[in-house]
Design a protein around this motif. Structure first.
Motif, PDB file in Angstrom:
ATOM      1  N   LYS A 170      -1.210  13.650  17.173  1.00  0.00           N
ATOM      2  CA  LYS A 170      -1.621  14.529  16.061  1.00  0.00           C
ATOM      3  C   LYS A 170      -0.766  14.249  14.824  1.00  0.00           C
ATOM      4  N   ILE A 171       0.511  13.971  15.023  1.00  0.00           N
ATOM      5  CA  ILE A 171       1.355  13.624  13.865  1.00  0.00           C
ATOM      6  C   ILE A 171       0.742  12.431  13.141  1.00  0.00           C
ATOM      7  N   THR A 172       0.406  11.397  13.914  1.00  0.00           N
ATOM      8  CA  THR A 172      -0.145  10.184  13.288  1.00  0.00           C
ATOM      9  C   THR A 172      -1.503  10.467  12.652  1.00  0.00           C
ATOM     10  N   LEU A 229       5.558   1.092  15.379  1.00  0.00           N
ATOM     11  CA  LEU A 229       6.241  -0.209  15.355  1.00  0.00           C
ATOM     12  C   LEU A 229       6.544  -0.670  13.921  1.00  0.00           C
ATOM     13  N   HIS A 230       7.392   0.079  13.246  1.00  0.00           N
ATOM     14  CA  HIS A 230       7.811  -0.320  11.893  1.00  0.00           C
ATOM     15  C   HIS A 230       9.125  -1.094  11.981  1.00  0.00           C
ATOM     16  N   THR A 231       9.613  -1.580  10.850  1.00  0.00           N
ATOM     17  CA  THR A 231      10.813  -2.438  10.899  1.00  0.00           C
ATOM     18  C   THR A 231      12.086  -1.648  11.220  1.00  0.00           C
ATOM     19  N   ARG A 338       0.569   5.755   3.289  1.00  0.00           N
ATOM     20  CA  ARG A 338       1.242   7.007   3.668  1.00  0.00           C
ATOM     21  C   ARG A 338       2.738   6.944   3.385  1.00  0.00           C
ATOM     22  N   ARG A 339       3.304   5.745   3.422  1.00  0.00           N
ATOM     23  CA  ARG A 339       4.748   5.624   3.191  1.00  0.00           C
ATOM     24  C   ARG A 339       5.103   5.778   1.714  1.00  0.00           C
ATOM     25  N   ILE A 340       4.086   5.885   0.848  1.00  0.00           N
ATOM     26  CA  ILE A 340       4.360   5.985  -0.588  1.00  0.00           C
ATOM     27  C   ILE A 340       3.874   7.309  -1.183  1.00  0.00           C
TER      28      ILE A 340
HETATM   29  C1  SR1 Z   1       7.276  13.918  11.476  1.00  0.00           C
HETATM   30  S1  SR1 Z   1       7.458  12.351  11.907  1.00  0.00           S
HETATM   31  C2  SR1 Z   1       7.128  11.314  10.590  1.00  0.00           C
HETATM   32  C3  SR1 Z   1       7.183   9.913  10.971  1.00  0.00           C
HETATM   33  O1  SR1 Z   1       8.402   9.563  11.602  1.00  0.00           O
HETATM   34  C4  SR1 Z   1       8.149   8.728  12.708  1.00  0.00           C
HETATM   35  O2  SR1 Z   1       9.001   7.645  12.709  1.00  0.00           O
HETATM   36  C5  SR1 Z   1       6.704   8.312  12.594  1.00  0.00           C
HETATM   37  O3  SR1 Z   1       6.541   7.159  11.782  1.00  0.00           O
HETATM   38  C6  SR1 Z   1       6.119   9.495  11.966  1.00  0.00           C
HETATM   39  O4  SR1 Z   1       4.895   9.253  11.350  1.00  0.00           O
END
Ligand code: SR1
Ligand code: MG
Length: 389
Positions: A170-172, A229-231, A338-340
């Motif tokens: 659900k987080i993802t 699986l990020h860096t 999403r990272r930005i």
């Molecule tokens: C609330 S968690 C946010 C992010 O941190 C984790 O490493 C996952 O990438 C998640 O999406």
């Protein structure tokens, strides 16, 4: 005794109780928690000859605190993923010394002689020839073994059922695959990106394509994934003169689309490239997506003759790999975005003196990967989008 949250001072007695420490003197312990979710401690003997890591899942998201509760049973998913990888790629994960389900704590190899890949890249290091190839191989070995190609049907059904992880999925589904495209309190961004954040929220085509990727994430039970699986989930270094690559932190593991793992890695590789471009410090960034894909494909094809169900023929393998490729490209786009403009930003960009130009480039690239994924047939096509001539 029940679940108790471990503090630094509890670790020596905890390790003794669990049978991991029998030295005459207690280990020296320090907390090194770094990720968004959990606590990590390192325990070392005073003479430095023995060292262990203890990772415990808290009943909340660590960086948010108790206001964002989270079931600590995510540690079960992590332990399960490590157990599966250990069968097929033990050289690509840390050694696991034990899992304590009552306290949601893993005791594992101390990898502090290695470095987090993101940290190294942010400092200007190159990947070198091994890192991305090992990641591609890791995804192939782990996913093949836990797919219907690597496991008997009944065992697979049991794995799927044991690996259901509703809260983490659900987080993802939220922070990666929907929130950045709607108004949400989790979202934040640099004011220099106001226009793009608004455009992305109003972009009906983008939203439908993300909905498609989100639905695939929810329904496509191809293989057990790492899931994040990020860096920052990769450590690299050298031991006894040989390169070492270790993937860690698979707490988001569940049975899902293989492209989610490849795509997350690619997104982080591409964002790292934008950082390097902004700093005039490009090294071997442009090769990494190709290297990881080629290694993935080569390893998956190498394993294919061992498949347990030969009704899946060679032509189907080609089709399957094409699907994985296309979905990976799409997920890479969603992870960049999403990272930005979503939750959990990347230091690759946030530590730039002016993050705006690199963030804008990355956002537009992310969008292009999502909406044009069907047209991008190979790594060369992706390069043409990253660096139009
Ligand atoms: C609330 S968690 C946010 C992010 O941190 C984790 O490493 C996952 O990438 C998640 O999406
Ligand atoms: Mg993590």
């Amino acid at each position: 005794m029940g679940y108790r949250i471990l503090e630094t001072d509890d670790i020596p007695a905890y390790l003794r109780e669990r049978g991991h420490w029998d030295g005459a003197t207690d280990p020296e312990v320090r907390e090194v928690s770094d990720g968004n979710m959990n606590r990590v401690f390192l325990a070392s003997s005073t003479d430095g000859t023995r060292s262990l890591a203890v990772k415990q899942a808290l009943p909340w998201v660590r960086v948010a605190g108790p206001s964002w509760p989270m079931n600590p049973d995510r540690a079960d998913a992590e332990a399960r993923a490590y157990e599966q990888v250990a069968k097929v790629a033990p050289d690509k994960i840390p050694a696991i010394h034990g899992y304590d389900p009552e306290n949601y704590a893993l005791v594992m190899e101390d990898m502090s002689d290695l470095e987090v890949l993101r940290t190294l890249l942010n400092e200007g290091a190159a990947y070198g020839p091994d890192t991305s190839a090992r990641i591609g191989e890791f995804v192939a070995q782990f996913s093949f073994a836990t797919s219907d190609f690597g496991m008997e049907s009944a065992d697979r059904k049991a794995l799927i059922s044991a690996s259901v992880s509703p809260e983490l999925c659900k987080i993802t589904e939220d922070v990666v695959l929907s929130e950045p495209y709607i108004e949400h309190e989790h979202n934040h961004w640099h004011e220099g990106l106001d226009d793009l954040a608004a455009e992305f929220r109003a972009d009906a085509r983008l939203r439908t394509e993300v909905a498609d990727l989100r639905h695939t994430f929810m329904t496509s039970a191809q293989a057990l994934l790492h899931g994040d699986l990020h860096t920052g989930s990769v450590m690299v270094g050298e031991r006894e003169g040989a390169p070492v690559v270790r993937v860690f932190d698979p707490e988001f593991s569940f049975v899902g689309p293989i492209g989610y793992d490849l795509g997350l890695y690619w997104a982080n590789v591409l964002v790292s490239e934008e950082r390097a471009r902004a700093l005039g410090a490009l090294t071997d960034h442009a090769d990494q997506l190709r290297l990881s894909w080629e290694a993935f494909e080569t390893e998956f094809r190498r394993l294919w003759p061992t498949r347990v169900d030969t009704f899946f023929d060679d032509a189907y393998l080609d089709r399957f790999l094409r699907r994985v490729w296309t979905e990976s490209i799409g997920y890479a786009g969603t992870e960049i975005i999403r990272r930005i403009i979503g939750f959990a930003h990347l230091t690759d960009l946030t530590t730039l003196e002016d993050p705006v130009p690199a963030s804008r480039r990355a956002l537009l690239l992310g969008r292009e990967l999502v909406v044009s994924r069907e047209e991008l047939k190979n790594p060369k096509d992706v390069r043409a989008v990253v660096q139009p001539t």
